[in-house]
Scaffold this motif. Structure first.
Motif, PDB file in Angstrom:
ATOM      1  N   ARG A  21       0.616  -1.257  -0.130  1.00 51.24           N
ATOM      2  CA  ARG A  21      -0.012   0.064   0.027  1.00 51.24           C
ATOM      3  C   ARG A  21       0.961   1.195  -0.068  1.00 51.24           C
ATOM      4  O   ARG A  21       1.809   1.416   0.669  1.00 51.24           O
ATOM      5  N   GLN A  22       0.506   2.319  -0.923  1.00 48.29           N
ATOM      6  CA  GLN A  22       1.258   3.376  -0.994  1.00 48.29           C
ATOM      7  C   GLN A  22       0.579   4.514   0.143  1.00 48.29           C
ATOM      8  O   GLN A  22      -0.407   4.137   0.471  1.00 48.29           O
ATOM      9  N   GLU A  23       1.038   5.705  -0.032  1.00 48.97           N
ATOM     10  CA  GLU A  23       0.788   6.625   0.990  1.00 48.97           C
ATOM     11  C   GLU A  23      -0.768   7.258   0.534  1.00 48.97           C
ATOM     12  O   GLU A  23      -1.607   7.518   1.030  1.00 48.97           O
ATOM     13  N   GLU A  24      -0.871   7.166  -0.732  1.00 47.48           N
ATOM     14  CA  GLU A  24      -2.039   7.878  -1.314  1.00 47.48           C
ATOM     15  C   GLU A  24      -3.130   6.861  -0.957  1.00 47.48           C
ATOM     16  O   GLU A  24      -4.417   7.261  -0.653  1.00 47.48           O
ATOM     17  N   ASP A  25      -2.848   5.748  -1.216  1.00 47.27           N
ATOM     18  CA  ASP A  25      -4.049   4.570  -0.667  1.00 47.27           C
ATOM     19  C   ASP A  25      -4.390   4.745   0.842  1.00 47.27           C
ATOM     20  O   ASP A  25      -5.508   4.505   1.332  1.00 47.27           O
ATOM     21  N   THR A  26      -3.528   4.842   1.682  1.00 45.20           N
ATOM     22  CA  THR A  26      -3.766   5.092   3.091  1.00 45.20           C
ATOM     23  C   THR A  26      -4.468   6.447   3.234  1.00 45.20           C
ATOM     24  O   THR A  26      -5.294   6.283   4.179  1.00 45.20           O
ATOM     25  N   LEU A  27      -4.012   7.237   2.601  1.00 44.35           N
ATOM     26  CA  LEU A  27      -4.941   8.448   2.692  1.00 44.35           C
ATOM     27  C   LEU A  27      -6.494   8.430   2.233  1.00 44.35           C
ATOM     28  O   LEU A  27      -7.391   8.842   2.937  1.00 44.35           O
ATOM     29  N   GLU A  30      -8.407   6.318   4.913  1.00 42.86           N
ATOM     30  CA  GLU A  30      -8.841   7.226   5.831  1.00 42.86           C
ATOM     31  C   GLU A  30      -9.887   8.348   5.630  1.00 42.86           C
ATOM     32  O   GLU A  30     -10.821   8.304   6.430  1.00 42.86           O
ATOM     33  N   GLN A  87      -4.255   0.324  12.766  1.00 41.75           N
ATOM     34  CA  GLN A  87      -4.074   1.822  12.623  1.00 41.75           C
ATOM     35  C   GLN A  87      -5.476   2.383  12.584  1.00 41.75           C
ATOM     36  O   GLN A  87      -5.757   3.500  12.897  1.00 41.75           O
TER      37      GLN A  87
END
Length: 171
Positions: A21-27, A30, A87
């Motif tokens: 997972r990339q940062e964009e996916d995590t954002l 959320e 998380q």
């Protein structure tokens, strides 16, 4: 998207997706969770609730039904139970508490029991009636007994058996 294709039903990510997972996916995850939380956080409008027919689903209930149909409730269960998705635990907890905000614990417990609860209530009433009948029978038997007992209440002297003071034993 991290949760499957946008056009179809949402699916839970596999554990290897978490590592990739990339940062964009995590954002995005959320933001979706925050959107769901904010939609559920909207307070009910009393004027609109009064206009509905008795037994009609409230706006909150219809939103919950839409979340269920879309599969979002399954995703929330996955996020709450998956070790690698810890998380999101507070977001999921807040969403779940908002899902149940209009419900009392007694109502939820009664809904979960359904027919079993009715049978339990029937059994409880039957046991209570049997208990009352048994107590009434016990009282009736106690009243039928003679008031004096048949045991002799006097004292007895044992001759030939000496007590401490060289006298006969008295009972």
């Amino acid at each position: 998207l991290p949760w499957g294709s946008c056009g179809g039903a949402l699916t839970a990510p596999s554990p290897q997706d978490w590592e990739q997972r990339q940062e964009e996916d995590t954002l995005l995850i959320e933001r979706i969770l925050l959107l769901v939380r904010n939609v559920l956080h909207v307070p009910p409008d009393p004027t609109e609730e009064q206009q509905g027919v008795d037994g009609d689903a409230s706006v909150h209930d219809r939103v919950l039904w839409a979340l269920h149909i879309s599969g979002m409730d399954d995703l929330l269960k996955f996020l709450a139970s998956a070790q690698v998705e810890q998380q999101w635990a507070l977001h999921v907890l807040e969403i779940i508490s908002l899902m149940f905000r209009d419900q009392s614990p007694e109502e939820l417990a009664a809904l979960g029991q359904g027919a079993a609860g009715a049978e339990h209530g029937e059994d409880t009433r039957e046991l209570e009636s049997l208990r009352q009948r048994e107590l009434a029978e016990k009282r009736a038997r106690a009243l039928q007994r003679p008031s004096r007992h048949s045991r002799f209440g006097g004292s007895y002297v044992l001759q030939g058996l000496k007590s401490i003071g060289e006298r006969d034993v008295v009972f």
